[in-house]
Design an enzyme around this catalytic site. Sequence first.
Site, PDB file in Angstrom:
ATOM      1  N   HIS A 125      -7.635   0.926  -6.240  1.00 25.30           N
ATOM      2  CA  HIS A 125      -7.753   0.014  -5.084  1.00 25.30           C
ATOM      3  C   HIS A 125      -8.435  -1.288  -5.556  1.00 25.30           C
ATOM      4  O   HIS A 125      -9.579  -1.561  -5.210  1.00 25.30           O
ATOM      5  CB  HIS A 125      -8.578   0.704  -3.998  1.00 25.30           C
ATOM      6  N   ASP A 132     -17.547   6.921  -0.926  1.00 22.42           N
ATOM      7  CA  ASP A 132     -16.298   6.761  -0.181  1.00 22.42           C
ATOM      8  C   ASP A 132     -16.008   8.090   0.510  1.00 22.42           C
ATOM      9  O   ASP A 132     -16.671   9.110   0.239  1.00 22.42           O
ATOM     10  CB  ASP A 132     -15.164   6.376  -1.157  1.00 22.42           C
ATOM     11  N   CYS A 164     -16.377   1.288   1.065  1.00 20.77           N
ATOM     12  CA  CYS A 164     -15.218   0.424   1.351  1.00 20.77           C
ATOM     13  C   CYS A 164     -14.758   0.537   2.804  1.00 20.77           C
ATOM     14  O   CYS A 164     -14.051  -0.333   3.284  1.00 20.77           O
ATOM     15  CB  CYS A 164     -14.082   0.756   0.401  1.00 20.77           C
ATOM     16  N   ARG A 169       0.886  -1.184   0.000  1.00 14.14           N
ATOM     17  CA  ARG A 169       0.000   0.000   0.000  1.00 14.14           C
ATOM     18  C   ARG A 169       0.910   1.216   0.000  1.00 14.14           C
ATOM     19  O   ARG A 169       1.717   1.383   0.919  1.00 14.14           O
ATOM     20  CB  ARG A 169      -0.910  -0.009   1.233  1.00 14.14           C
ATOM     21  N   ARG A 211     -13.111  -8.894   1.788  1.00  9.97           N
ATOM     22  CA  ARG A 211     -11.704  -8.600   1.493  1.00  9.97           C
ATOM     23  C   ARG A 211     -10.870  -9.846   1.767  1.00  9.97           C
ATOM     24  O   ARG A 211      -9.985 -10.205   0.993  1.00  9.97           O
ATOM     25  CB  ARG A 211     -11.203  -7.438   2.371  1.00  9.97           C
ATOM     26  N   GLN A 255     -10.173  -4.075  -3.177  1.00 12.86           N
ATOM     27  CA  GLN A 255     -11.467  -3.668  -2.629  1.00 12.86           C
ATOM     28  C   GLN A 255     -12.601  -3.987  -3.603  1.00 12.86           C
ATOM     29  O   GLN A 255     -13.642  -4.522  -3.203  1.00 12.86           O
ATOM     30  CB  GLN A 255     -11.448  -2.145  -2.350  1.00 12.86           C
TER      31      GLN A 255
HETATM   32  N1   CP Z   1     -11.096  -0.402   2.678  1.00  9.24           N
HETATM   33  C1   CP Z   1      -9.823  -0.421   3.089  1.00  9.24           C
HETATM   34  O1   CP Z   1      -8.902  -0.638   2.299  1.00  9.24           O
HETATM   35  O2   CP Z   1      -9.645  -0.211   4.424  1.00  9.24           O
HETATM   36  P1   CP Z   1      -8.265  -0.003   5.198  1.00  9.24           P
HETATM   37  O3   CP Z   1      -7.740   1.360   4.835  1.00  9.24           O
HETATM   38  O4   CP Z   1      -8.642  -0.104   6.649  1.00  9.24           O
HETATM   39  O5   CP Z   1      -7.305  -1.074   4.785  1.00  9.24           O
HETATM   40  N1  NVA Z   2     -10.193   6.605  -0.908  1.00  9.28           N
HETATM   41  C1  NVA Z   2      -9.686   6.162   0.361  1.00  9.28           C
HETATM   42  C2  NVA Z   2      -9.852   4.679   0.490  1.00  9.28           C
HETATM   43  C3  NVA Z   2      -9.389   4.108   1.795  1.00  9.28           C
HETATM   44  C4  NVA Z   2      -9.538   2.615   1.861  1.00  9.28           C
HETATM   45  C5  NVA Z   2      -8.242   6.578   0.520  1.00  9.28           C
HETATM   46  O1  NVA Z   2      -7.467   6.427  -0.417  1.00  9.28           O
HETATM   47  O2  NVA Z   2      -7.900   7.089   1.591  1.00  9.28           O
END
Ligand code: CP
Ligand code: NVA
Length: 308
Positions: free
Chosen positions: A134, A225, A266, A107, A294, A137
């Site tokens: 992502h 989101d 998400c 990530r 997930r 997800q």
């Molecule tokens: N939806 C998601 O990726 O959550 P986290 O940021 O908690 O991993």
């Molecule tokens: N759009 C959000 C998703 C988190 C899972 C971010 O990137 O922070």
Amino acid sequence: MNHFLDIHKTDPANLRRIIDQAATMKTARAGRPRGTPDDEQPLAGHMVALIFEKPSTRTRVSFDVGVRQMGGQTMVLSGNDMQLGHGETIADTARVLSRYVDLIMIRTFDESVLIEMAEYASIPVINGLTDRTHPCQIMADILTYEEHRGPIAGKKVVWSGDGNNVCASFLHAAGQFGFDVTFTGPGQLDPEQEWIDLARSKGATVQIERDPHKAADGADLIVTDTWVSMHDAQSARERRHNMLRPYQVDSALMAAAKPDALFMHCLPAHREEEATSEVMDGPQSVIFDEAENRLHAQKAIMRWCLGV
Ligand code: CP
Ligand code: NVA
């Protein structure tokens, strides 16, 4: 060896195989305590590095639990604590990790880090979220939709709010799984044109509708989101909130969709901002199924990556 970098980079037949395997594996261990192993142990002897340059609850825990259920081992690494955060190149990090572990999930902030990691690693790399996409997800979201309502092909998905990284992966999935997307949000926060064009080139209908209630008409699924993502400048917070407030998913917006429409987010959510608690905790919401899935979707993704 397969990388899982984005939904449009994996062909539809393999995406379908992954979703089907996730569903099968989920059923096979239904009702068991989370810490018990799966009957099959395809990751036995495998070591997985989970690298986080940003916070995470779901991605961190679901990958870690998933690897363990399949018999593998994990190490959870924070980008800051690695030389990666102190000037060692991504390419060198990728080559070094390839000598120690069998799979990398990362990530990161900048998509280029993911791309470079995949280019120089001799082991599979999985995208656990970047500023642009992502994919894990949305694989979980497809599994969730289909568990509740059957095939997603031909359905109308409405994205309300910021055309961000999660929205981008929905657009990728539209092209690969054959559903349509209507985006409703302020013009300044439209999804990237590249992703709209890509979905359209694969036969998906993608519409932009500024009026959220018109957009929701006939929707099978409404998704939103957070209004401020981890890669967004905190200084833009107030401006974004002002622009996005009309796109909050509330009961009135859900009522404009089909009566059996589902609601997805998400998570993490900011309750009473992008969605009301009434919707999040209401009968159409499947947000915690998404979170659970997930785990199942990523287990199938890891198996596909490793060919096990
Ligand atoms: N939806 C998601 O990726 O959550 P986290 O940021 O908690 O991993
Ligand atoms: N759009 C959000 C998703 C988190 C899972 C971010 O990137 O922070």
